[in-house]
Design a protein around this motif. Structure first.
Motif, PDB file in Angstrom:
ATOM      1  N   LYS A   1       2.730   2.690  -2.520  1.00  0.00           N
ATOM      2  CA  LYS A   1       3.349   2.967  -3.816  1.00  0.00           C
ATOM      3  C   LYS A   1       2.520   3.997  -4.576  1.00  0.00           C
TER       4      LYS A   1
ATOM      5  N   LYS B   1      -0.407   3.335  -7.198  1.00  0.00           N
ATOM      6  CA  LYS B   1      -1.088   2.094  -6.836  1.00  0.00           C
ATOM      7  C   LYS B   1      -1.898   2.279  -5.547  1.00  0.00           C
ATOM      8  N   ASP B   2      -1.210   2.655  -4.476  1.00  0.00           N
ATOM      9  CA  ASP B   2      -1.890   2.825  -3.187  1.00  0.00           C
ATOM     10  C   ASP B   2      -2.379   4.250  -2.969  1.00  0.00           C
TER      11      ASP B   2
ATOM     12  N   THR C   1      -2.741   8.301  -5.058  1.00  0.00           N
ATOM     13  CA  THR C   1      -2.647   9.083  -6.294  1.00  0.00           C
ATOM     14  C   THR C   1      -1.909  10.371  -5.980  1.00  0.00           C
TER      15      THR C   1
END
Length: 338
Positions: A158, A161-162, A164
């Motif tokens: 995501k 979240k996972d 940048t």
């Protein structure tokens, strides 16, 4: 002057007048076509420039205006505003626009393979897609982000979240300046800009979207659906396709000639024949059907695969409804093939 000589003189004047009138009618008969490109003049669009320079459009009875694109130019907005008859665009952007209310239809697909890649420095610790987690990745927007977002969804990552996401300008600075582990590149353009900046190919790792199963069709030709109800428009576009394909075939066969023609169109003066020749050679790899009767034919399976990819974005798909066959047609291509 004898009667015979007066008659001969009359015949000469009549012939000259008829020729002049025919020439005038011929000039008026040239049908105007405006093509909006997706980006600035470069070998990515060589076929159209070659067709223009070598008189293929003129021979077809067309007066074609080729409008360059740029970072602030949206082909969708241009054609929606009736400032172009046909545009070069990527299918994700075209189908997203169609769902948003601009009824674009693909009439030809010159590039049948994707040239989009995510290019990484090996020193960033990326050796496979699973290593992208936790990294900063440069992504082009303006319609070009869709394949990337689909890929991340497939990996289960995501944005925010996972990974940048760095909104990347149309340059390679984030990689050169180590602001991102990976950036968006095209095999015929930005990848080589990285290499030309001094980074060794052996220090780079490139992930082709084609190989990751998330490739979507790029550089298709799109028109407004309403225009396809006009037989005269379809006939005009068929002439345009036939002449354009001739230009593309020449460009693939003679990359250096194509490069020289493209460089002549670059108002900035920054393009070089060497760079554009290399670009053309890489563009040629994306046109599997060049110099065959199938050039420009949109493979229905490739279209359906692209639609499937665009609808598989999880909670944020590029398109929510399958447009079916309404977003593509072989009608113009079939007419051009006759």
């Amino acid at each position: 002057m004898s009667t015979l000589n007066r008659f001969r003189k009359h015949l000469v004047f009549s012939a000259l007048a008829a020729a002049a009138a025919f020439g005038s009618i011929g000039a008026q008969a040239a049908e105007k076509v405006t093509l909006q490109l997706k980006w600035v003049p470069q070998a990515q669009f060589a076929g159209y420039y070659v067709a223009q320079a070598k008189g293929y459009y003129k021979e077809a009875g067309l007066d074609v205006t080729i409008k360059p694109g740029g970072p602030d130019i949206s082909p969708v907005q241009v054609i929606a505003g009736k400032s172009a008859d046909v545009v070069v665009n990527w299918m994700p952007d075209a189908l997203a626009a169609r769902e948003a209310g601009v009824p674009l239809v693909n009439i030809a697909q010159v590039f049948d393979k994707s040239g989009l890649m995510l290019t990484c420095k090996k020193a960033s610790g990326v050796s496979s897609p699973k290593d992208l987690k936790g990294k900063t990745l440069g992504v082009w927007y303006g319609g070009n982000e869709y394949p990337f977002l689909n890929w991340m969804n497939k990996l289960g990552y995501k944005p925010g979240k996972d990974i940048t996401v760095l909104k990347q300008g149309f340059n390679v600075d984030p990689l050169l300046q180590n602001q991102a582990a990976c950036i968006s590149t095209m095999i015929y353009n930005e990848y080589w800009q990285v290499v030309d900046a001094g980074v060794k190919e052996s220090d780079l790792l490139a992930f082709f979207y084609q190989d990751q199963g998330v490739a979507s069709l790029e550089d298709g030709l799109y028109v407004l659906e309403s225009n396809l109800r006009d037989k005269a428009f379809v006939a005009k576009m068929a002439k345009f396709l036939k002449a354009s394909f001739k230009g593309w075939n020449d460009a693939v066969k003679n990359p250096e000639e194509a490069a020289k023609i493209v460089v002549a169109q670059d108002a900035s003066g920054s393009a070089t024949v060497a760079v554009q020749k290399r670009q053309m050679e890489n563009v040629a790899k994306l046109i599997s059907n060049a110099n065959t009767p199938k050039i420009g034919y949109l493979d229905p399976a490739a279209y359906e695969r692209t639609v499937k990819v665009l609808m598989s974005g999880g909670s944020d798909p590029v398109i929510k409804k399958d447009p079916g066959k309404a977003a593509m047609t072989h009608m113009v291509w079939d007419a051009a093939a006759k």
